[in-house]
Design a protein around this motif. Sequence first.
Motif, PDB file in Angstrom:
ATOM      1  N   ASP A   4      -7.395  -7.098 -12.028  1.00 30.76           N
ATOM      2  CA  ASP A   4      -6.140  -7.832 -12.259  1.00 30.76           C
ATOM      3  C   ASP A   4      -6.115  -9.156 -11.501  1.00 30.76           C
ATOM      4  O   ASP A   4      -5.114  -9.559 -10.932  1.00 30.76           O
ATOM      5  CB  ASP A   4      -4.939  -6.972 -11.832  1.00 30.76           C
ATOM      6  N   GLU A   5      -7.259  -9.822 -11.490  1.00 32.95           N
ATOM      7  CA  GLU A   5      -7.375 -11.076 -10.759  1.00 32.95           C
ATOM      8  C   GLU A   5      -6.798 -12.247 -11.545  1.00 32.95           C
ATOM      9  O   GLU A   5      -6.698 -12.206 -12.773  1.00 32.95           O
ATOM     10  CB  GLU A   5      -8.850 -11.367 -10.431  1.00 32.95           C
ATOM     11  N   ILE A   6      -6.447 -13.280 -10.794  1.00 33.66           N
ATOM     12  CA  ILE A   6      -5.965 -14.525 -11.397  1.00 33.66           C
ATOM     13  C   ILE A   6      -7.139 -15.492 -11.474  1.00 33.66           C
ATOM     14  O   ILE A   6      -7.877 -15.667 -10.501  1.00 33.66           O
ATOM     15  CB  ILE A   6      -4.825 -15.142 -10.560  1.00 33.66           C
ATOM     16  N   VAL A   7      -7.310 -16.096 -12.637  1.00 32.97           N
ATOM     17  CA  VAL A   7      -8.368 -17.094 -12.816  1.00 32.97           C
ATOM     18  C   VAL A   7      -7.730 -18.435 -13.151  1.00 32.97           C
ATOM     19  O   VAL A   7      -6.587 -18.483 -13.616  1.00 32.97           O
ATOM     20  CB  VAL A   7      -9.343 -16.686 -13.950  1.00 32.97           C
ATOM     21  N   GLU A   8      -8.439 -19.495 -12.872  1.00 33.25           N
ATOM     22  CA  GLU A   8      -7.948 -20.828 -13.202  1.00 33.25           C
ATOM     23  C   GLU A   8      -8.833 -21.444 -14.274  1.00 33.25           C
ATOM     24  O   GLU A   8     -10.066 -21.284 -14.252  1.00 33.25           O
ATOM     25  CB  GLU A   8      -7.920 -21.725 -11.967  1.00 33.25           C
ATOM     26  N   ALA A   9      -8.189 -22.140 -15.201  1.00 30.25           N
ATOM     27  CA  ALA A   9      -8.957 -22.789 -16.273  1.00 30.25           C
ATOM     28  C   ALA A   9      -8.205 -24.013 -16.760  1.00 30.25           C
ATOM     29  O   ALA A   9      -6.971 -24.068 -16.722  1.00 30.25           O
ATOM     30  CB  ALA A   9      -9.193 -21.814 -17.415  1.00 30.25           C
ATOM     31  N   GLU A  10      -8.978 -24.991 -17.234  1.00 30.29           N
ATOM     32  CA  GLU A  10      -8.393 -26.225 -17.768  1.00 30.29           C
ATOM     33  C   GLU A  10      -8.216 -26.091 -19.274  1.00 30.29           C
ATOM     34  O   GLU A  10      -9.073 -25.540 -19.975  1.00 30.29           O
ATOM     35  CB  GLU A  10      -9.327 -27.402 -17.466  1.00 30.29           C
ATOM     36  N   VAL A  11      -7.072 -26.583 -19.747  1.00 23.09           N
ATOM     37  CA  VAL A  11      -6.800 -26.534 -21.180  1.00 23.09           C
ATOM     38  C   VAL A  11      -7.709 -27.541 -21.887  1.00 23.09           C
ATOM     39  O   VAL A  11      -7.667 -28.744 -21.623  1.00 23.09           O
ATOM     40  CB  VAL A  11      -5.320 -26.861 -21.473  1.00 23.09           C
ATOM     41  N   ALA A  12      -8.555 -27.006 -22.812  1.00 23.98           N
ATOM     42  CA  ALA A  12      -9.524 -27.862 -23.522  1.00 23.98           C
ATOM     43  C   ALA A  12      -8.973 -28.364 -24.848  1.00 23.98           C
ATOM     44  O   ALA A  12      -9.243 -29.501 -25.248  1.00 23.98           O
ATOM     45  CB  ALA A  12     -10.816 -27.086 -23.760  1.00 23.98           C
ATOM     46  N   GLU A  13      -8.192 -27.508 -25.517  1.00 28.26           N
ATOM     47  CA  GLU A  13      -7.688 -27.884 -26.842  1.00 28.26           C
ATOM     48  C   GLU A  13      -6.279 -27.342 -27.058  1.00 28.26           C
ATOM     49  O   GLU A  13      -5.899 -26.312 -26.488  1.00 28.26           O
ATOM     50  CB  GLU A  13      -8.583 -27.316 -27.955  1.00 28.26           C
ATOM     51  N   ILE A  14      -5.566 -28.054 -27.910  1.00 27.14           N
ATOM     52  CA  ILE A  14      -4.282 -27.563 -28.407  1.00 27.14           C
ATOM     53  C   ILE A  14      -4.534 -27.156 -29.850  1.00 27.14           C
ATOM     54  O   ILE A  14      -4.942 -27.988 -30.668  1.00 27.14           O
ATOM     55  CB  ILE A  14      -3.193 -28.659 -28.389  1.00 27.14           C
ATOM     56  N   VAL A  15      -4.335 -25.894 -30.170  1.00 25.77           N
ATOM     57  CA  VAL A  15      -4.575 -25.414 -31.530  1.00 25.77           C
ATOM     58  C   VAL A  15      -3.309 -24.753 -32.062  1.00 25.77           C
ATOM     59  O   VAL A  15      -2.345 -24.524 -31.321  1.00 25.77           O
ATOM     60  CB  VAL A  15      -5.746 -24.412 -31.567  1.00 25.77           C
ATOM     61  N   LYS A  16      -3.322 -24.467 -33.338  1.00 27.03           N
ATOM     62  CA  LYS A  16      -2.172 -23.811 -33.950  1.00 27.03           C
ATOM     63  C   LYS A  16      -1.973 -22.439 -33.310  1.00 27.03           C
ATOM     64  O   LYS A  16      -2.886 -21.615 -33.270  1.00 27.03           O
ATOM     65  CB  LYS A  16      -2.400 -23.652 -35.448  1.00 27.03           C
ATOM     66  N   GLY A  18      -1.310 -21.877 -30.062  1.00 25.23           N
ATOM     67  CA  GLY A  18      -1.516 -21.745 -28.631  1.00 25.23           C
ATOM     68  C   GLY A  18      -2.482 -22.756 -28.042  1.00 25.23           C
ATOM     69  O   GLY A  18      -2.670 -23.852 -28.571  1.00 25.23           O
ATOM     70  N   LEU A  19      -3.128 -22.358 -26.931  1.00 23.24           N
ATOM     71  CA  LEU A  19      -4.021 -23.237 -26.189  1.00 23.24           C
ATOM     72  C   LEU A  19      -5.401 -22.600 -26.064  1.00 23.24           C
ATOM     73  O   LEU A  19      -5.531 -21.369 -25.999  1.00 23.24           O
ATOM     74  CB  LEU A  19      -3.464 -23.494 -24.778  1.00 23.24           C
ATOM     75  N   VAL A  20      -6.426 -23.472 -25.975  1.00 25.05           N
ATOM     76  CA  VAL A  20      -7.794 -22.993 -25.784  1.00 25.05           C
ATOM     77  C   VAL A  20      -8.296 -23.477 -24.429  1.00 25.05           C
ATOM     78  O   VAL A  20      -8.112 -24.636 -24.058  1.00 25.05           O
ATOM     79  CB  VAL A  20      -8.731 -23.518 -26.900  1.00 25.05           C
ATOM     80  N   VAL A  21      -8.931 -22.550 -23.666  1.00 21.98           N
ATOM     81  CA  VAL A  21      -9.508 -22.907 -22.367  1.00 21.98           C
ATOM     82  C   VAL A  21     -10.979 -22.489 -22.372  1.00 21.98           C
ATOM     83  O   VAL A  21     -11.423 -21.673 -23.192  1.00 21.98           O
ATOM     84  CB  VAL A  21      -8.769 -22.220 -21.195  1.00 21.98           C
ATOM     85  N   ASP A  22     -11.742 -23.057 -21.425  1.00 17.04           N
ATOM     86  CA  ASP A  22     -13.170 -22.741 -21.322  1.00 17.04           C
ATOM     87  C   ASP A  22     -13.441 -22.033 -19.991  1.00 17.04           C
ATOM     88  O   ASP A  22     -13.261 -22.606 -18.923  1.00 17.04           O
ATOM     89  CB  ASP A  22     -13.985 -24.029 -21.415  1.00 17.04           C
ATOM     90  N   LEU A  23     -13.857 -20.769 -20.067  1.00 15.91           N
ATOM     91  CA  LEU A  23     -14.216 -19.990 -18.875  1.00 15.91           C
ATOM     92  C   LEU A  23     -15.687 -19.574 -18.948  1.00 15.91           C
ATOM     93  O   LEU A  23     -16.075 -18.497 -18.502  1.00 15.91           O
ATOM     94  CB  LEU A  23     -13.326 -18.744 -18.775  1.00 15.91           C
ATOM     95  N   GLY A  24     -16.498 -20.457 -19.564  1.00 16.80           N
ATOM     96  CA  GLY A  24     -17.887 -20.075 -19.849  1.00 16.80           C
ATOM     97  C   GLY A  24     -17.949 -19.507 -21.251  1.00 16.80           C
ATOM     98  O   GLY A  24     -18.960 -19.609 -21.940  1.00 16.80           O
TER      99      GLY A  24
END
Length: 284
Positions: A4-16, A18-24
């Motif tokens: 139940d950890e918290i991860v940080e990620a940058e928003v890469a795209e805005i899509v229909k 919601g949002l897309v992030v890159d975590l690898g």
Amino acid sequence: MEQDEIVEAEVAEIVKGGLVVDLGVRGFIPASLVERHYVEDFSDYKGRTLKLKIIELDEEKNKLILSQKAVLDEEAEAEKQKTLDSLEVGQELEGTVQRLTDFGAFVDIGGVDGLVHISELAWHRVEKPSDVVSEGDTVKVKVLKVDRDNERISLSIKETQPGPWDLVSDKISTGDIVTGTVKRLVSFGAFVEVYPGVEGLVHISQISHRHIGTPSEVLKEGEEVQVKVLDMTPQDQRISLSIKEVEPNQPRRETKSDKDDEQAESGMNVTLGDVFGDELRKLR
């Protein structure tokens, strides 16, 4: 995810949807899981770094669902518990008006909402909360009651402000003649409002120069009257007033009892000669 950890990620795209992030791997944040409130336009989220929790992970389908809302909910719950633990009756705090109801206003005082009942919004009578406060207003409140088990908090706005009895001494003095409104009639007199939220007593003996049985013989609720301030003790919330001392020569109102008295008096002036005059003359 299991821890139940918290991860940080940058928003890469805005899509229909919601949002897309890159975590690898590509991760998706549904629109409903971005914030605790509804967001109509996500255009300014691109490039922002968000704190997220993994909601769903399916390696076979290469599916990764994340939520910022889950993180915000946990933070809000922690803040609420901290606030509840620190609250004490009599405490004065700043809060934000969240919503209005017919019976009062809910104020956020640090992750938890407290109720300001309509009777606690102001010292004067309030018809509806929107007459006094609006959603989004920053207000000062006093804690009246705390029920931690049920997370219920009673607050007051008026208790943080000078009361009418604190102000009346600057407006009215003993000996003044002021205009007031008859608020209540009781067997021993009438209560007259001489300043918003301040009522003084006109004892029945101070209502009229003539004897009256009840105040309602000469007064009615809602009527405006002039009164003289006989005595003031604001610290005890007491003011003594007089109506009869304002206009000592004021014509009194004629009532049914007045007419009865007048008829009785006229009857007392009738002599035996007036009644039996003809009969007495016949006997002479």
